[in-house]
Design a protein around this motif. Structure first.
Motif: not given
Length: 460
Positions: A124, A167, A171, A188, A190, A223-224, A255
């Motif tokens: 990524y 994502t 990243h 990093c 979730t 994330d999320d 995100t």
């Protein structure tokens, strides 16, 4: 961990997968894999070649992760690799500036990235991200943040449907910051990982260590964040972590699958902080961007059959729902032709033998605002311009409200985007329309009938 322990763990994983998968699938895809390493961050699994690794990642990742979790008693992200090349950034318990200097002294060629807390996928990167009209602004914002953390957009809130590259971009920011600033402390995770770790810290009376880990970082990538909804204590903890980052002029990237105002159960004070900086959306890519994504994916694989422009474009035109499914589809195609080299590389073979189930799903799922407006207007004997125009007679208003509700339910588009598609109406108008249809459904016979008919038409 000793090799014999890795072999024993992977043997248990294979036994579990052997029971759950078809014998042919297991023999073809799982039997030839082996576990290379397990650390605090991830599990590295070796596959025979690039194509095999990519296919596993797109088709069996969740099954492998679940089987490994059963064996270990804890969850690890799984990385599939071709050969023994490293695919992860390892996680230390605490950041150590001397470690970065020591690594730098040992490096004579390419710089080694400083470890990150959490998992950063080495695939990524900005170089592997295909930019199109659907994500151009979000990509530009991410580049700006990676170049000057906490100086441009802070926080950066990236939102859009599942599988659109959020994502990937997050990243890429983390990896680029580590390349530019080797001593940066990057976390990093979730939102679910954050919550689970917070709960564990409460249970083990280790909240000070938990807070030190997060609040002393330089960059926080979450994330999320939609999963923070309705988790009151986790929101409270993250609220104070967020404030620490803002006060310390440190970068936050978030995100989400929707805008902050659309996250159910999110406290207003946290919602307002999510909206402080820059919000950038990623939407489904148009066909030319999908073709470019497929070509980029094929170029990353070694020793795969050449696919004609006709075949690649056919897949790009038919698979529209998300990038993850698109890449999975092309992997199925090249894998099939690799195993059946005597067959002609034709779109007919792709449609009838390789992707018939996926194409059927796509045909049912491909519902956009244009089609919804067309079906609703036809049902009520109107023009699309009636739905998007300023007129407000009761029959037109009801049809418009139904169309807005269906657009929200079937496409998950943000309220603001739906409002723009219906004559630049505001966010509140769309929310009111959705609430009205929900209130009347199963209560008003005519409303229920209209809604059921339109759903059937759109899902045919």
């Amino acid at each position: 961990m000793p090799n014999h322990d890795l072999a024993a763990i992977w043997g248990g994983v294979k036994d579990d997968l052997r029971r759950k998968l078809e014998p042919g699938d297991y023999d073809l895809w799982i039997a030839k894999t082996r576990l290379l390493e397990i650390n605090e961050v991830t599990a590295r699994v070796e596959a025979p070649n690039d194509l095999h690794a990519a296919f596993l990642d797109n088709n069996y990742l969740s099954e492998v992760q679940n089987a490994l979790e059963m064996s270990l008693g804890s969850r690890r992200p799984v990385v599939f690799e071709s050969g023994t090349a490293s695919g992860v950034l390892e996680q230390p318990d605490l950041f150590d500036d001397e470690l970065a200097e020591e690594d730098k002294a040992k490096t004579t060629k390419a710089p080694r990235l400083r470890p990150a807390v959490g998992f950063l996928n080495e695939q990524y990167t900005f170089e592997t991200f295909v930019v199109g009209a659907n994500n151009e602004f979000a990509a530009a914002a991410c580049h700006a943040v990676a170049k000057n953390p906490a100086k441009t957009y802070n926080p950066l809130f990236i939102f859009g449907p599942t599988g659109m590259g959020k994502t990937h971009l997050m990243h890429a920011i983390g990896r680029q910051i580590l390349l530019n600033r080797p001593k940066a402390r990057v976390i990093c995770v979730t939102s679910e990982d954050f919550t689970n770790e917070f709960i564990a810290a409460i249970g083990s009376s280790s909240l000070p260590a938990f807070r030190k880990k997060y609040r002393q970082a330089d960059v926080l990538l979450i994330d999320d964040v939609q999963f923070f909804g309705d988790k009151g204590r986790s929101q409270e903890e993250f609220f104070h972590t967020f404030n620490t980052f803002q006060d310390g002029h440190k970068q936050i990237v978030l995100t989400c699958d929707r805008m902050p105002s659309e996250i159910n159960g999110l406290e207003k004070r946290l919602m307002s902080r999510f909206e402080w900086g820059m919000t950038a959306s990623v939407t489904p890519p148009e066909v030319e961007t999908r073709v470019a994504i497929l070509r980029r994916k094929l170029q990353s694989l070694k020793n795969v059959p050449y696919l004609s422009d006709e075949v690649v474009r056919f897949v790009a035109e038919k698979v529209r729902s998300n990038v993850r499914r698109l890449q999975g589809a092309i992997l199925r195609v090249v894998t099939y032709f690799s195993l059946n080299p005597e067959l002609p590389l034709s779109t007919e073979i792709v449609a009838t033998k390789i992707l018939p189930d996926l194409l059927h799903e796509e045909a049912k799922e491909t519902v956009n605002v244009d089609r919804i407006q067309k079906v609703v207007a036809s049902h009520f004997g109107m023009q699309i311009s009636d739905l998007t125009g300023p007129r407000r007679p009761a029959d037109i208003a009801w049809a418009r409200q139904l169309a807005m509700y269906l657009t929200r339910e079937l496409t998950k588009a943000p309220y603001q985007d739906i409002g723009r598609a219906f004559g630049n109406r505001d966010h509140g108008t769309v929310m009111h329309a959705c609430r009205k249809v929900e209130d009347l459904n199963n209560v008003d016979e005519k409303a229920t009938g209209d809604l059921r008919f339109l759903l059937r038409e759109l899902q045919r």
